[in-house]
Design a protein around this motif. Structure first.
Motif, PDB file in Angstrom:
ATOM      1  N   ILE A 111       7.834 -27.565   2.030  1.00 19.99           N
ATOM      2  CA  ILE A 111       7.444 -26.257   2.550  1.00 19.99           C
ATOM      3  C   ILE A 111       7.201 -25.336   1.357  1.00 19.99           C
ATOM      4  N   ASP A 112       6.005 -24.814   1.264  1.00 19.08           N
ATOM      5  CA  ASP A 112       5.626 -23.913   0.170  1.00 19.08           C
ATOM      6  C   ASP A 112       5.931 -24.537  -1.186  1.00 19.08           C
ATOM      7  N   GLY A 113       5.691 -25.853  -1.289  1.00 16.62           N
ATOM      8  CA  GLY A 113       5.840 -26.565  -2.552  1.00 16.62           C
ATOM      9  C   GLY A 113       7.234 -27.072  -2.858  1.00 16.62           C
ATOM     10  N   THR A 114       8.211 -26.783  -1.989  1.00 17.59           N
ATOM     11  CA  THR A 114       9.593 -27.190  -2.218  1.00 17.59           C
ATOM     12  C   THR A 114       9.983 -28.299  -1.236  1.00 17.59           C
ATOM     13  N   LEU A 115      10.554 -29.379  -1.762  1.00 16.66           N
ATOM     14  CA  LEU A 115      11.038 -30.458  -0.906  1.00 16.66           C
ATOM     15  C   LEU A 115      12.201 -29.943  -0.067  1.00 16.66           C
ATOM     16  N   VAL A 116      12.057 -30.023   1.260  1.00 18.39           N
ATOM     17  CA  VAL A 116      13.099 -29.521   2.155  1.00 18.39           C
ATOM     18  C   VAL A 116      13.795 -30.627   2.930  1.00 18.39           C
ATOM     19  N   LYS A 117      13.115 -31.773   3.110  1.00 15.01           N
ATOM     20  CA  LYS A 117      13.746 -32.846   3.875  1.00 15.01           C
ATOM     21  C   LYS A 117      12.981 -34.143   3.680  1.00 15.01           C
ATOM     22  N   THR A 118      13.706 -35.258   3.667  1.00 13.22           N
ATOM     23  CA  THR A 118      13.090 -36.579   3.752  1.00 13.22           C
ATOM     24  C   THR A 118      13.367 -37.113   5.147  1.00 13.22           C
ATOM     25  N   VAL A 119      12.295 -37.353   5.891  1.00 15.02           N
ATOM     26  CA  VAL A 119      12.393 -37.748   7.296  1.00 15.02           C
ATOM     27  C   VAL A 119      12.186 -39.250   7.417  1.00 15.02           C
ATOM     28  N   SER A 120      13.100 -39.931   8.077  1.00 13.84           N
ATOM     29  CA  SER A 120      12.928 -41.350   8.369  1.00 13.84           C
ATOM     30  C   SER A 120      12.293 -41.504   9.750  1.00 13.84           C
ATOM     31  N   LEU A 121      11.185 -42.231   9.790  1.00 11.44           N
ATOM     32  CA  LEU A 121      10.498 -42.505  11.052  1.00 11.44           C
ATOM     33  C   LEU A 121      10.830 -43.905  11.579  1.00 11.44           C
ATOM     34  N   TYR A 122      11.759 -44.574  10.909  1.00  4.76           N
ATOM     35  CA  TYR A 122      12.140 -45.923  11.331  1.00  4.76           C
ATOM     36  C   TYR A 122      12.994 -45.859  12.595  1.00  4.76           C
ATOM     37  N   ALA A 123      12.692 -46.748  13.551  1.00  5.92           N
ATOM     38  CA  ALA A 123      13.496 -46.897  14.760  1.00  5.92           C
ATOM     39  C   ALA A 123      13.264 -48.298  15.298  1.00  5.92           C
ATOM     40  N   THR A 124      14.285 -48.908  15.863  1.00  4.30           N
ATOM     41  CA  THR A 124      14.134 -50.264  16.398  1.00  4.30           C
ATOM     42  C   THR A 124      13.225 -50.271  17.629  1.00  4.30           C
ATOM     43  N   THR A 125      13.249 -49.176  18.382  1.00  5.47           N
ATOM     44  CA  THR A 125      12.381 -49.029  19.553  1.00  5.47           C
ATOM     45  C   THR A 125      11.406 -47.892  19.303  1.00  5.47           C
ATOM     46  N   PRO A 126      10.101 -48.106  19.467  1.00  4.62           N
ATOM     47  CA  PRO A 126       9.122 -47.042  19.199  1.00  4.62           C
ATOM     48  C   PRO A 126       9.325 -45.828  20.101  1.00  4.62           C
ATOM     49  N   VAL A 127       9.097 -44.646  19.518  1.00  2.00           N
ATOM     50  CA  VAL A 127       9.092 -43.398  20.269  1.00  2.00           C
ATOM     51  C   VAL A 127       7.781 -42.692  19.963  1.00  2.00           C
ATOM     52  N   ASP A 128       7.005 -42.422  21.003  1.00  2.00           N
ATOM     53  CA  ASP A 128       5.717 -41.763  20.836  1.00  2.00           C
ATOM     54  C   ASP A 128       5.889 -40.249  20.852  1.00  2.00           C
ATOM     55  N   ARG A 129       4.966 -39.554  20.167  1.00  2.00           N
ATOM     56  CA  ARG A 129       4.945 -38.085  20.173  1.00  2.00           C
ATOM     57  C   ARG A 129       6.308 -37.506  19.808  1.00  2.00           C
TER      58      ARG A 129
END
Length: 199
Positions: free
Chosen positions: A143-161
């Motif tokens: 956000i505004d050039g500053t790292l604010v979070k590393t988000v993991s999108l890994y999941a054993t079961t897919p989640v859409d949207r």
């Protein structure tokens, strides 16, 4: 997963000696307010449509006999930026993929590290809509050039949207959100579906 703009409405609890029910009324694009919800709590959480609408919410209390005066919240506007919106800037190549699981039927996808998607906007809330599943990895959110979070999108079961990241400020200002692909070994993919902005 949740789909839309996450909004929390809060108001001061009634001091009435009797139990009260709160009515939440909603106006869209300056139209006539209509009853939207009732609750016994002094707050209400909801997801708003991802379309570009201007909302205003009002609340009144009812103690079984009398209604209080309305308390009106500020007007605010929602805006969505699809994966192909010209305001969304990409570094490197992101594949355009089509599926009914994505908002609007399409999204951008890459598994290459350091590729990014960014948006500069005016608002007081931004959200990133993505997807999770066993082939998806991590992404860094700036956000505004500053790292604010590393988000993991890994999941054993897919989640859409999936609302992968949400950030709120007290006032509307110009900000930039940037999503950078980590390139997680074995499951590197990152999907960019939509950016949502409230102002």
């Amino acid at each position: 997963g949740r789909y839309g703009f996450p909004v929390r409405l809060d108001w001061t609890a009634s001091t009435d000696a009797n139990p009260v029910t709160y009515q939440v009324w909603r106006s869209i694009n300056g139209g006539t307010p209509t009853l939207f919800a009732t609750t016994t709590a002094n707050g209400y959480s909801l997801d708003l449509s991802h379309s570009s609408f201007t909302y205003r919410f009002s609340v009144r209390a009812f103690d079984g006999t009398n209604y209080s005066a309305f308390r009106h919240g500020p007007s605010f506007t929602t805006k969505s930026y699809s994966e192909t919106n010209v305001a969304t800037k990409y570094s490197g190549t992101w594949s355009l993929v089509s599926s009914s699981v994505y908002a609007g039927g399409k999204a951008r996808l890459t598994g290459t590290a350091r590729r990014s998607a960014s948006l500069t906007f005016v608002g007081n809330q931004v959200a990133w809509l993505s997807r999770t599943g066993p082939t998806f990895g991590s992404a860094r959110v700036y956000i505004d050039g500053t790292l604010v979070k590393t988000v993991s999108l890994y999941a054993t079961t897919p989640v859409d949207r999936k609302l992968a990241y949400v950030r709120t400020w007290t006032t509307s200002r110009t900000h930039t959100i940037r999503i950078v692909v980590v390139g997680t070994a074995g499951h590197p993919r990152v999907t960019h579906d939509q950016f949502y902005v409230i102002r």
